[in-house]
Design a protein around this motif. Structure first.
Motif, PDB file in Angstrom:
ATOM      1  N   GLY A   1       0.812  -1.209   0.000  1.00 42.39           N
ATOM      2  CA  GLY A   1       0.000   0.000   0.000  1.00 42.39           C
ATOM      3  C   GLY A   1       0.845   1.259   0.000  1.00 42.39           C
ATOM      4  O   GLY A   1       0.538   2.244  -0.703  1.00 42.39           O
TER       5      GLY A   1
ATOM      6  N   ALA B   1       0.866   4.105  -2.976  1.00 41.71           N
ATOM      7  CA  ALA B   1       0.548   5.503  -2.686  1.00 41.71           C
ATOM      8  C   ALA B   1       1.624   6.438  -3.227  1.00 41.71           C
ATOM      9  O   ALA B   1       1.320   7.469  -3.837  1.00 41.71           O
TER      10      ALA B   1
ATOM     11  N   ALA C   1      -5.255   6.224   4.636  1.00 42.73           N
ATOM     12  CA  ALA C   1      -6.001   6.104   3.381  1.00 42.73           C
ATOM     13  C   ALA C   1      -7.193   7.041   3.357  1.00 42.73           C
ATOM     14  O   ALA C   1      -7.507   7.646   2.321  1.00 42.73           O
TER      15      ALA C   1
ATOM     16  N   LEU D   1      -4.786   1.036  -0.973  1.00 48.45           N
ATOM     17  CA  LEU D   1      -4.102   1.202   0.310  1.00 48.45           C
ATOM     18  C   LEU D   1      -4.986   0.745   1.460  1.00 48.45           C
ATOM     19  O   LEU D   1      -4.544   0.018   2.367  1.00 48.45           O
TER      20      LEU D   1
END
Length: 408
Positions: A225, A229, A290, A375
């Motif tokens: 994740g 990102a 997130a 994520l």
């Protein structure tokens, strides 16, 4: 080693710098993707293959080269890896086309496992009840390298082109190889097994050690994740919502500088309280990040603030969880730390490589909200796995028979 059971301050500093430079070489290409794509006249998602190749190469290096830290003198291994990494960076900086850049990036990733050799070396010089704090310092160096590399590459890439950061990184890596040759003790490898055995041992350890599987899968999900990102963030900041340059992308990475201060504290906390509680807080932090990051979709000052705080929280949570997981892994078998680290980091960086690729794909299909959803999904999987693992450990402890001289 000093009487306190820790490496000297000078040696710890050198090892932390090795971690920073090696990890920085893996991450600085992330800020260069838009600039390199424009210069090489390829789509942005195609240019992202150079980043993915570096991370895949790093994963392969962990599998093939990191176990040698249990077999070879660590100083010689570190110097060789740094020299080869410097050569790969020169090749990348001189690449005439994307395929050459991708191959050179893979070589850089393959040899940047110097950072993974440092951990077992430092652990072998450190008393068991101090390893968390030393791991925290080394990860602080890794975090500093990661953050400064992105800022430096983004700024230098915008001013002098995408090739300049590769060539400057090559010079720094080769200089560090000379410093390591002078400052790091040769060390005595703890194992005499053949190389073939060293390669297969991490898989056997994964099967035999439930705690190793838990830490490895946990970090793979969180790091996947994290990589997604950061891959998507470069496209978001340089796209129509924000219209920032590559220098701004690199400078944005400095929001995670607080992580450098957090990881030594987290290491001491792990030494006192154990890794489970720390890990739980870290995974919840990734999940919360997130929610913050998706608020940055629309641009503007509010969106930029959401991205800033969201990426800060994500960086701190991911790196702090890394401290807790590595402390758990190193405590399992002190004579096999290199192989334990190999198993752990192979899983972690496999997750990171997959996350980087998925992040680029989701950006093209669903934009920044799709990246944030990935994520959140991966953090949710990590949280579920963590709670199940803690429950299994507590159930096993409760069901274990009492010792013969203990209470009935």
């Amino acid at each position: 080693m000093t009487q306190t059971g820790r490496p000297s301050r000078r040696l710890t500093l050198v090892l932390a710098v090795v971690c920073g430079v090696a990890v920085g070489n893996v991450y600085f290409p992330q800020a260069l993707t838009p600039v390199a794509a424009a210069s090489l006249h390829v789509p942005a998602d195609a240019a992202a293959l150079a980043v993915t190749a570096t991370q895949v190469g790093y994963t392969v290096g962990i599998v093939l080269l990191a176990p040698l830290s249990d077999r070879l003198p660590n100083r010689s291994l570190l110097v060789a890896l740094l020299v080869l990494s410097g050569a790969g960076l020169v090749a990348a900086g001189c690449a005439p086309a994307l395929p050459v850049l991708v191959v050179a990036g893979g070589l850089v990733g393959l040899t940047s496992v110097a950072a993974q050799v440092v951990g077992p070396l430092a652990a072998s010089l450190t008393a068991a009840d101090r390893q968390g704090s030393v791991i925290g310092i080394l990860l602080s160096g890794s975090t500093g390298g990661m953050l400064l590399a992105r800022a430096f590459s983004g700024t230098l890439g915008q001013w002098l082109g995408w090739r300049a950061p590769y060539l400057v990184a090559a010079a720094a890596t080769l200089l560090l190889a000379a410093v390591v040759r002078l400052a790091v003790p040769p060390g005595v490898p703890p194992a005499r097994e053949p190389y073939r055995t060293l390669l297969t041992e991490p898989l056997r350890l994964l099967r035999a050690e439930p705690s190793l599987r838990h830490a490895s899968l946990n970090q793979a999900a969180v790091f996947g994740g994290f990589s997604a990102a950061w891959t998507g963030l470069a496209f978001l900041l340089t796209g129509p919502s924000y219209r920032l340059g590559a220098a701004s992308v690199g400078t944005f990475a400095l929001v995670g500088a607080a992580t450098m201060c957090c990881t030594p504290f987290v290491g001491r906390l792990v030494d006192r309280r154990g890794p489970d509680g720390v890990n739980l807080v870290c995974i919840v932090g990734v999940l919360a990040s997130a929610a913050l990051l998706v608020a940055g979709t629309g641009g503007g000052a509010v969106g930029l603030a959401a991205l800033t705080f969201g990426m800060l929280l994500l960086d701190v949570a991911m790196q702090s969880g890394m401290v807790a997981n590595q402390a758990r892994v190193y405590a399992l078998r002190p004579n096999a730390r290199g192989r334990l680290k190999t198993a752990y980091m192979t899983c972690a960086y496999s997750g990171g490589s997959a996350g980087s690729w998925l992040g680029a794909q989701l950006w093209g299909r669903a934009g920044w909200p799709g990246v944030c959803a990935l994520l959140a999904l991966l953090a949710g999987l990590a949280l579920t796995g963590h709670l199940l693992a803690v429950h299994r450990r507590s159930s096993g402890a409760a069901e274990a028979p009492a010792p013969a001289n203990g209470p009935a």
